[in-house]
Write a protein that holds these residues in place. Structure first.
Motif, PDB file in Angstrom:
ATOM      1  N   THR A   1      -9.048 -12.447  14.381  1.00 40.17           N
ATOM      2  CA  THR A   1      -9.101 -11.424  13.343  1.00 40.17           C
ATOM      3  C   THR A   1      -8.241 -11.833  12.156  1.00 40.17           C
ATOM      4  OG1 THR A   1      -9.388  -9.755  15.059  1.00 40.17           O
ATOM      5  CG2 THR A   1      -8.784  -8.988  12.860  1.00 40.17           C
ATOM      6  N   VAL A   2      -8.830 -11.767  10.965  1.00 47.58           N
ATOM      7  CA  VAL A   2      -8.136 -12.087   9.713  1.00 47.58           C
ATOM      8  C   VAL A   2      -7.564 -10.799   9.145  1.00 47.58           C
ATOM      9  CG1 VAL A   2      -8.406 -13.036   7.392  1.00 47.58           C
ATOM     10  CG2 VAL A   2      -9.683 -14.019   9.305  1.00 47.58           C
ATOM     11  N   GLY A   3      -6.330 -10.852   8.691  1.00 44.11           N
ATOM     12  CA  GLY A   3      -5.700  -9.674   8.108  1.00 44.11           C
ATOM     13  C   GLY A   3      -6.130  -9.456   6.666  1.00 44.11           C
ATOM     14  N   TYR A   4      -5.601  -8.422   6.052  1.00 44.38           N
ATOM     15  CA  TYR A   4      -5.935  -8.110   4.661  1.00 44.38           C
ATOM     16  C   TYR A   4      -4.678  -7.681   3.921  1.00 44.38           C
ATOM     17  CZ  TYR A   4      -5.319  -3.077   5.284  1.00 44.38           C
ATOM     18  OH  TYR A   4      -4.781  -1.858   5.513  1.00 44.38           O
ATOM     19  N   LYS A   5      -4.778  -7.637   2.604  1.00 41.30           N
ATOM     20  CA  LYS A   5      -3.663  -7.219   1.763  1.00 41.30           C
ATOM     21  C   LYS A   5      -4.210  -6.636   0.476  1.00 41.30           C
ATOM     22  CE  LYS A   5       0.390  -8.964  -0.742  1.00 41.30           C
ATOM     23  NZ  LYS A   5       1.265  -7.867  -0.344  1.00 41.30           N
ATOM     24  N   TRP A   6      -3.544  -5.596  -0.001  1.00 37.11           N
ATOM     25  CA  TRP A   6      -3.875  -5.024  -1.305  1.00 37.11           C
ATOM     26  C   TRP A   6      -3.052  -5.737  -2.373  1.00 37.11           C
ATOM     27  CZ3 TRP A   6      -7.736  -1.933  -2.666  1.00 37.11           C
ATOM     28  CH2 TRP A   6      -8.355  -1.136  -1.694  1.00 37.11           C
ATOM     29  N   VAL A   7      -3.720  -6.115  -3.459  1.00 37.46           N
ATOM     30  CA  VAL A   7      -3.052  -6.749  -4.600  1.00 37.46           C
ATOM     31  C   VAL A   7      -3.253  -5.842  -5.804  1.00 37.46           C
ATOM     32  CG1 VAL A   7      -2.938  -8.771  -6.100  1.00 37.46           C
ATOM     33  CG2 VAL A   7      -3.439  -9.049  -3.662  1.00 37.46           C
ATOM     34  N   PHE A   8      -2.162  -5.470  -6.454  1.00 42.63           N
ATOM     35  CA  PHE A   8      -2.204  -4.511  -7.563  1.00 42.63           C
ATOM     36  C   PHE A   8      -1.791  -5.204  -8.858  1.00 42.63           C
ATOM     37  CE2 PHE A   8      -1.117  -2.289  -3.643  1.00 42.63           C
ATOM     38  CZ  PHE A   8      -2.140  -1.354  -3.571  1.00 42.63           C
ATOM     39  N   ARG A   9      -2.579  -4.993  -9.915  1.00 46.67           N
ATOM     40  CA  ARG A   9      -2.293  -5.571 -11.221  1.00 46.67           C
ATOM     41  C   ARG A   9      -2.539  -4.536 -12.316  1.00 46.67           C
ATOM     42  NH1 ARG A   9      -0.042  -8.517  -8.586  1.00 46.67           N
ATOM     43  NH2 ARG A   9      -0.213 -10.777  -8.345  1.00 46.67           N
ATOM     44  N   ILE A  10      -1.712  -4.599 -13.342  1.00 47.64           N
ATOM     45  CA  ILE A  10      -1.883  -3.744 -14.517  1.00 47.64           C
ATOM     46  C   ILE A  10      -2.557  -4.581 -15.595  1.00 47.64           C
ATOM     47  CG2 ILE A  10      -0.704  -2.466 -16.342  1.00 47.64           C
ATOM     48  CD1 ILE A  10       1.431  -1.714 -14.328  1.00 47.64           C
TER      49      ILE A  10
ATOM     50  N   PHE B   1       0.818  -1.211   0.000  1.00 52.69           N
ATOM     51  CA  PHE B   1       0.000   0.000   0.000  1.00 52.69           C
ATOM     52  C   PHE B   1       0.852   1.263   0.000  1.00 52.69           C
ATOM     53  CE2 PHE B   1      -2.050   3.365   2.483  1.00 52.69           C
ATOM     54  CZ  PHE B   1      -3.177   3.591   1.716  1.00 52.69           C
ATOM     55  N   SER B   2       1.975   1.241   0.736  1.00 51.76           N
ATOM     56  CA  SER B   2       2.811   2.438   0.833  1.00 51.76           C
ATOM     57  C   SER B   2       3.395   2.834  -0.521  1.00 51.76           C
ATOM     58  CB  SER B   2       3.934   2.211   1.855  1.00 51.76           C
ATOM     59  OG  SER B   2       4.734   1.109   1.475  1.00 51.76           O
ATOM     60  N   GLN B   3       3.667   1.851  -1.378  1.00 50.24           N
ATOM     61  CA  GLN B   3       4.153   2.173  -2.719  1.00 50.24           C
ATOM     62  C   GLN B   3       3.030   2.678  -3.614  1.00 50.24           C
ATOM     63  OE1 GLN B   3       6.092  -1.283  -4.320  1.00 50.24           O
ATOM     64  NE2 GLN B   3       7.712  -1.308  -2.779  1.00 50.24           N
TER      65      GLN B   3
ATOM     66  N   ALA C   1      -6.905  -2.723  -8.521  1.00 52.90           N
ATOM     67  CA  ALA C   1      -6.525  -2.964  -7.128  1.00 52.90           C
ATOM     68  C   ALA C   1      -7.562  -3.869  -6.492  1.00 52.90           C
ATOM     69  CB  ALA C   1      -6.422  -1.649  -6.364  1.00 52.90           C
ATOM     70  N   ARG C   2      -7.089  -4.887  -5.782  1.00 52.33           N
ATOM     71  CA  ARG C   2      -7.970  -5.825  -5.090  1.00 52.33           C
ATOM     72  C   ARG C   2      -7.660  -5.803  -3.598  1.00 52.33           C
ATOM     73  NH1 ARG C   2     -12.367  -8.069  -7.775  1.00 52.33           N
ATOM     74  NH2 ARG C   2     -11.789  -8.816  -9.831  1.00 52.33           N
ATOM     75  N   LEU C   3      -8.711  -5.763  -2.793  1.00 54.35           N
ATOM     76  CA  LEU C   3      -8.565  -5.878  -1.343  1.00 54.35           C
ATOM     77  C   LEU C   3      -8.945  -7.307  -0.972  1.00 54.35           C
ATOM     78  CD1 LEU C   3      -7.948  -4.364   1.312  1.00 54.35           C
ATOM     79  CD2 LEU C   3     -10.404  -3.985   1.533  1.00 54.35           C
ATOM     80  N   VAL C   4      -7.959  -8.111  -0.566  1.00 57.53           N
ATOM     81  CA  VAL C   4      -8.195  -9.530  -0.305  1.00 57.53           C
ATOM     82  C   VAL C   4      -7.920  -9.829   1.163  1.00 57.53           C
ATOM     83  CG1 VAL C   4      -7.621 -10.195  -2.665  1.00 57.53           C
ATOM     84  CG2 VAL C   4      -5.823 -10.145  -0.949  1.00 57.53           C
ATOM     85  N   ALA C   5      -8.626 -10.819   1.659  1.00 58.71           N
ATOM     86  CA  ALA C   5      -8.429 -11.276   3.037  1.00 58.71           C
ATOM     87  C   ALA C   5      -7.331 -12.329   3.064  1.00 58.71           C
ATOM     88  CB  ALA C   5      -9.716 -11.845   3.604  1.00 58.71           C
TER      89      ALA C   5
ATOM     90  N   TRP D   1      -3.054   4.545  -8.963  1.00 60.66           N
ATOM     91  CA  TRP D   1      -3.293   3.448  -8.027  1.00 60.66           C
ATOM     92  C   TRP D   1      -4.255   3.877  -6.912  1.00 60.66           C
ATOM     93  CZ3 TRP D   1      -2.579  -1.010  -9.864  1.00 60.66           C
ATOM     94  CH2 TRP D   1      -1.491  -1.315 -10.687  1.00 60.66           C
ATOM     95  N   ARG D   2      -4.194   5.138  -6.511  1.00 58.82           N
ATOM     96  CA  ARG D   2      -5.160   5.623  -5.519  1.00 58.82           C
ATOM     97  C   ARG D   2      -6.580   5.575  -6.077  1.00 58.82           C
ATOM     98  NH1 ARG D   2      -1.237   9.684  -4.562  1.00 58.82           N
ATOM     99  NH2 ARG D   2      -2.520  11.196  -5.667  1.00 58.82           N
TER     100      ARG D   2
END
Length: 201
Positions: free
Chosen positions: A116-125, A79-81, A138-142, A88-89
């Protein structure tokens, strides 16, 4: 025959080995001016020596020119990148809006007893068939590996199409002369009924 001593050039005995019936042939001495058996001209014979430059062991290979276009559009890994770039925003905003529109979750306060389940952003072009940039996704996945059996889930099911089904559809379409089209769904939601409560941060 008894053992015979081995001697070094100074004449002192080094060790004794048992003699065998096999004849030991003497090794001819090697002289410095002895000619080599081949006429190959080497760098050492011509006096050409390159200085040894110490390195850290990293081997650098030339970069292919065909890959230079892909390097300019790199997919962020976190996310920070991604938040440093406007495209991407915008992709993350579109994903969050789609999730909220479909009522995917309900906000509840967190308690220590919950898993509690964490999450991660997945970015694809996403690119077109000729390689041109189509859009940023951008995908928000568990993080499903945070789930615990009998707490977050009891059984799992993955709705993945079989390759045999794809081949069957293509075979029927070709034999009957049908036209085929491919499409990309922006947001696909599976309406599965969960018996367990899953909490995601």
């Amino acid at each position: 025959m008894g053992p015979f001593p081995l001697a070094d050039p100074s004449g002192s005995s080094i060790a004794e080995l048992p003699a065998s019936n096999a004849a030991i042939e003497p090794v001819p001495p090697v002289t410095a001016n002895q000619p080599t058996p081949h006429p190959m001209v080497t760098r050492s014979r011509t006096g050409t020596f390159h200085p040894k430059i110490p390195t850290d062991g990293t081997v650098k290979y030339p970069f292919a020119r065909a890959l230079l276009a892909a390097v300019t559009d790199q997919e962020p890994t976190c996310f920070s990148q991604a938040q440093k770039h406007a495209e991407w925003r915008a992709a993350m905003t579109e994903e969050i809006n789609a999730i909220l529109k479909n009522n995917t979750w309900t906000l509840v306060p967190s308690t220590p007893s919950q898993n509690t389940v964490g999450y991660k952003w997945v970015f694809r072009i996403k690119r077109t068939s000729d390689g041109r940039l189509e859009r940023y996704k951008a995908r928000l996945v568990a993080k499903g590996f945070h789930q615990q059996p009998s707490i977050d889930y009891a059984e799992t099911f993955s709705p993945v199409v079989k390759p045999a089904t794809i081949r069957t559809v293509l075979t029927i379409a070709i034999s009957r002369g049908w036209s085929l089209r491919q499409l990309d769904i922006k947001n696909a939601f599976l309406y599965g009924l969960l018996k367990e409560d899953v909490y995601m941060a």
